[in-house]
Design a protein around this motif. Structure first.
Motif, PDB file in Angstrom:
ATOM      1  N   PHE B 100      10.920 -37.848-100.278  1.00 52.00           N
ATOM      2  CA  PHE B 100      11.137 -36.825 -99.254  1.00 52.00           C
ATOM      3  C   PHE B 100      12.213 -35.837 -99.708  1.00 52.00           C
ATOM      4  O   PHE B 100      12.034 -34.621 -99.635  1.00 52.00           O
ATOM      5  CB  PHE B 100      11.528 -37.474 -97.921  1.00 52.00           C
ATOM      6  N   PHE B 101      13.327 -36.357-100.207  1.00 50.08           N
ATOM      7  CA  PHE B 101      14.414 -35.456-100.620  1.00 50.08           C
ATOM      8  C   PHE B 101      13.981 -34.580-101.794  1.00 50.08           C
ATOM      9  O   PHE B 101      14.410 -33.429-101.902  1.00 50.08           O
ATOM     10  CB  PHE B 101      15.679 -36.248-100.963  1.00 50.08           C
ATOM     11  N   ALA B 102      13.113 -35.119-102.654  1.00 52.12           N
ATOM     12  CA  ALA B 102      12.629 -34.306-103.770  1.00 52.12           C
ATOM     13  C   ALA B 102      11.814 -33.124-103.248  1.00 52.12           C
ATOM     14  O   ALA B 102      11.975 -31.981-103.707  1.00 52.12           O
ATOM     15  CB  ALA B 102      11.784 -35.157-104.715  1.00 52.12           C
ATOM     16  N   ALA B 103      10.951 -33.385-102.254  1.00 56.53           N
ATOM     17  CA  ALA B 103      10.147 -32.298-101.689  1.00 56.53           C
ATOM     18  C   ALA B 103      11.049 -31.288-100.977  1.00 56.53           C
ATOM     19  O   ALA B 103      10.844 -30.072-101.061  1.00 56.53           O
ATOM     20  CB  ALA B 103       9.109 -32.871-100.709  1.00 56.53           C
ATOM     21  N   TRP B 104      12.079 -31.813-100.318  1.00 55.38           N
ATOM     22  CA  TRP B 104      13.003 -30.930 -99.606  1.00 55.38           C
ATOM     23  C   TRP B 104      13.764 -30.049-100.607  1.00 55.38           C
ATOM     24  O   TRP B 104      14.026 -28.876-100.352  1.00 55.38           O
ATOM     25  CB  TRP B 104      13.978 -31.769 -98.767  1.00 55.38           C
ATOM     26  N   ALA B 105      14.101 -30.637-101.744  1.00 54.78           N
ATOM     27  CA  ALA B 105      14.800 -29.865-102.782  1.00 54.78           C
ATOM     28  C   ALA B 105      13.901 -28.751-103.317  1.00 54.78           C
ATOM     29  O   ALA B 105      14.353 -27.622-103.523  1.00 54.78           O
ATOM     30  CB  ALA B 105      15.232 -30.794-103.920  1.00 54.78           C
ATOM     31  N   LEU B 106      12.636 -29.075-103.523  1.00 48.68           N
ATOM     32  CA  LEU B 106      11.710 -28.032-103.991  1.00 48.68           C
ATOM     33  C   LEU B 106      11.637 -26.900-102.959  1.00 48.68           C
ATOM     34  O   LEU B 106      11.637 -25.707-103.309  1.00 48.68           O
ATOM     35  CB  LEU B 106      10.317 -28.623-104.227  1.00 48.68           C
ATOM     36  N   TYR B 107      11.612 -27.288-101.682  1.00 48.50           N
ATOM     37  CA  TYR B 107      11.561 -26.289-100.607  1.00 48.50           C
ATOM     38  C   TYR B 107      12.827 -25.434-100.623  1.00 48.50           C
ATOM     39  O   TYR B 107      12.774 -24.209-100.467  1.00 48.50           O
ATOM     40  CB  TYR B 107      11.389 -27.022 -99.276  1.00 48.50           C
ATOM     41  N   PHE B 108      13.957 -26.073-100.875  1.00 51.70           N
ATOM     42  CA  PHE B 108      15.224 -25.343-100.970  1.00 51.70           C
ATOM     43  C   PHE B 108      15.160 -24.302-102.093  1.00 51.70           C
ATOM     44  O   PHE B 108      15.534 -23.141-101.904  1.00 51.70           O
ATOM     45  CB  PHE B 108      16.369 -26.340-101.222  1.00 51.70           C
ATOM     46  N   PHE B 109      14.626 -24.703-103.245  1.00 52.27           N
ATOM     47  CA  PHE B 109      14.509 -23.763-104.366  1.00 52.27           C
ATOM     48  C   PHE B 109      13.508 -22.658-104.070  1.00 52.27           C
ATOM     49  O   PHE B 109      13.579 -21.576-104.648  1.00 52.27           O
ATOM     50  CB  PHE B 109      14.114 -24.499-105.648  1.00 52.27           C
ATOM     51  N   THR B 110      12.547 -22.961-103.179  1.00 48.51           N
ATOM     52  CA  THR B 110      11.586 -21.928-102.794  1.00 48.51           C
ATOM     53  C   THR B 110      12.244 -20.879-101.902  1.00 48.51           C
ATOM     54  O   THR B 110      11.975 -19.683-102.017  1.00 48.51           O
ATOM     55  CB  THR B 110      10.403 -22.581-102.048  1.00 48.51           C
TER      56      THR B 110
END
Lengths: 317, 238
Positions: B100-110
């Motif tokens: 979950f945190f990995a997906a959230w991090a990708l979203y942050f970079f987006t």
């Protein structure tokens, strides 16, 4: 006691994949797990490694119960699953690092362990390649390296040599034999010579039940009714098989004689005795007496293959 | 609870996002769509505001969140690598949290490149910092809910397409709830309004950070991740 399995059963719906089996494995033992496809080998191994839970019964690994103390069991066990699943987008070093981390290897020790495993499994040239690009043999080595990365006390290998070429098989078997000196190893296979080459004990399971358990020599002895001798003779054309068979049966111990092959006046026969007496000398004298030329005369040892077939065929009928 | 295990899984997943085309496609497509709406509205409305970013992103996320997370667990199931994870000394919730945190991090970079819009607009006009900060906090929270729900969707199946559609369906439902309130009796409408993701977001996007909204987001994220963990646990212990 390294692994203690008691009255283990596993149900998938109504089907009993494993049916009330019990056995124990001592440390330093290499146990071969044998059985036809669908016998319950993989299921049993998956329960020992905590991938599946038992429907009934208990398993203790080094004293830890797989149900109540699952994390401790998983720390102790190294596991190579049947299809050897791997992350194809990682390279070999990344993957070994990841498994070492998840297995709880202390971070300062990780580079050293990776190096040891890369050397032990012959992955030196491939270590920077993506796993997806490796051949099946190399993937198998990566799987083995990953299973042993944390120097586990117990090693569970589900068909460790599948997909390897004959040279690699010999290497992996000797690796397993070396490991087996300090560790507890369970390996499953349906390649019978593999068990003879690597294991000091075998368990044969069929339809979820243990049908044999013991050192290979014991199994051979217990199932060894009589002896089987292959005899190839050159006899004159008027000597039919029946005639020869009658002559051979005049030797007291001979029970059955059957024809394996017949060409150009030579006949290949299989002679079976009722007990373990050696009748090769009598056979030789009989042939000399009758004037048959002996082309071949040898005793066949009951192989694991015969044991396997005897034990697993009758119940599947 | 071992934070190190969550960290290892998090790092592995972030690396595999950026080693594959997934991260780049998500970022580029999101920025392209958002940029088009942002620029075309900016001079017509002639207002210095980031409203386009805050209004469009939750809508785009309906599709992006399921797309970003659909492979996270379903692929492990399909390729059999779940067997590797499950036989390591780690807990199911550590697996779920790391992913979950990995997906959230990708979203942050987006979202990160959209700060360019903030810079551009402050150069030509004045922006209310409160609404911008509130808006971004709100976007991170809305994104977290959608991603957590989509992680649950991915845990349900080994088929990525099924994971995508199931997640889209749930996320769409959460998004639409406060838009159908007219048709409902008031007592029911209040409940649905509270469950709706967008209702709480509109509060935060005004620059008002209310604990009720924060509690809503944290409990929604927690519930979705708890459900995802239960799905994995059932698989092992069933």
């Amino acid at each position: 006691m390294s692994i203690l399995v008691e009255n283990l059963s596993k149900l998938y719906g109504d089907a009993r994949a494993v049916n009330d089996i019990s056995f124990e494995v001592h440390s330093g033992e290499i146990l071969g797990f044998l059985g036809p496809n669908g016998a319950g080998k993989t299921t049993t191994m998956r329960i020992i490694t905590c991938y599946l839970s038992p429907s009934a019964g208990s398993i203790k690994v080094e004293g830890h119960d797989v149900r109540s103390d699952s994390l401790a069991v998983r720390k102790l066990v190294g596991y190579l699953p049947e299809q050897n699943p791997l992350y194809h987008d990682m390279n070999v070093l990344e993957y070994l690092e990841y498994t070492a981390q998840l297995q709880g290897v202390l971070p300062p020790l990780i580079p050293k362990r990776i190096k040891q495993m890369v050397d032990a499994c012959g992955l030196g040239e491939m270590k920077h390649k993506d796993i997806g690009q490796l051949s099946k043999g190399y993937r198998q080595r990566v799987g083995l390296a990953a299973a042993m990365i944390h120097d586990p006390k117990v090693l569970i290998l589900d068909e460790p040599t599948s997909g390897l070429d004959p040279n690699q098989i010999v290497e992996i078997r000797s690796l397993i034999r070396d490991l087996g000196k300090q560790k507890t190893v369970i390996l499953s296979t349906h390649i019978l010579p593999e068990v003879q080459a690597t294991c000091n004990r075998v368990i044969i399971i069929n339809r979820g039940k243990i049908v044999a358990d013991g050192p290979i020599e014991d199994l051979q002895r217990s199932l060894h009714g009589g002896e089987k001798i292959i005899l190839e003779v050159e006899a004159s054309a008027n000597q039919s098989f029946d005639l020869i068979a009658v002559q051979l049966k005049s030797i007291p111990a001979v029970e059955t004689v059957s024809l394996i092959d017949e060409r150009n006046g030579t006949k290949k026969l299989s002679v079976e005795t009722s007990d373990a007496t050696d009748i090769r000398k009598e056979l030789f004298q009989l042939c000399v007496q009758k004037g048959w030329g002996i082309l071949e005369l040898h005793r066949v040892q009951t192989s694991l293959e015969d044991i396997f077939r005897q034990l697993t065929s009758d119940s599947t009928k | 609870m071992k934070l190190t295990n969550i960290k290892y899984i998090f790092l592995k997943e972030v690396r595999s996002f950026f080693n594959s085309p997934v991260a780049y496609i998500v970022i580029v497509v999101y920025l392209a769509i958002l940029g088009w709406f942002f620029v075309s509205n900016l001079f017509i409305n002639n207002m210095s505001t980031l409203r386009t970013v805050f209004e469009m992103t939750p809508f785009l996320l309906l599709f992006f969140a399921p797309a970003m997370t659909m492979r996270l667990i379903s692929e492990e199931k399909k390729s059999g690598t779940l067997e590797i994870l499950f036989t390591k000394p780690i807990e199911e919730y550590e697996i779920i949290a790391g992913k979950f945190f990995a997906a959230w991090a990708l979203y942050f970079f987006t979202l990160l490149p959209t700060l360019c819009y903030y810079v551009t607009i402050t150069l030509i006009g004045t922006l209310d910092a409160g609404t911008v900060i509130g808006g971004y906090i709100g976007l991170m929270l809305v994104g977290a809910v959608f991603l957590a729900v989509s992680v649950f969707g991915s845990a349900l199946t080994e088929n990525q397409v099924v994971a995508f559609i199931v997640s889209l369906f749930i996320v769409f439902g959460l998004f639409m709830l406060d838009k159908v309130l007219f048709y409902l009796p008031i007592s029911l409408a209040n409940i649905l309004e509270y469950i709706s993701v967008d209702y709480h977001f509109s509060n935060i996007a005004r620059g008002v950070i209310d604990t009720r909204d924060i509690i809503y987001y944290i409990s929604a994220i927690g519930f979705a991740l708890f459900m995802a963990t239960s799905v994995l646990q059932r698989r092992r212990w069933a």
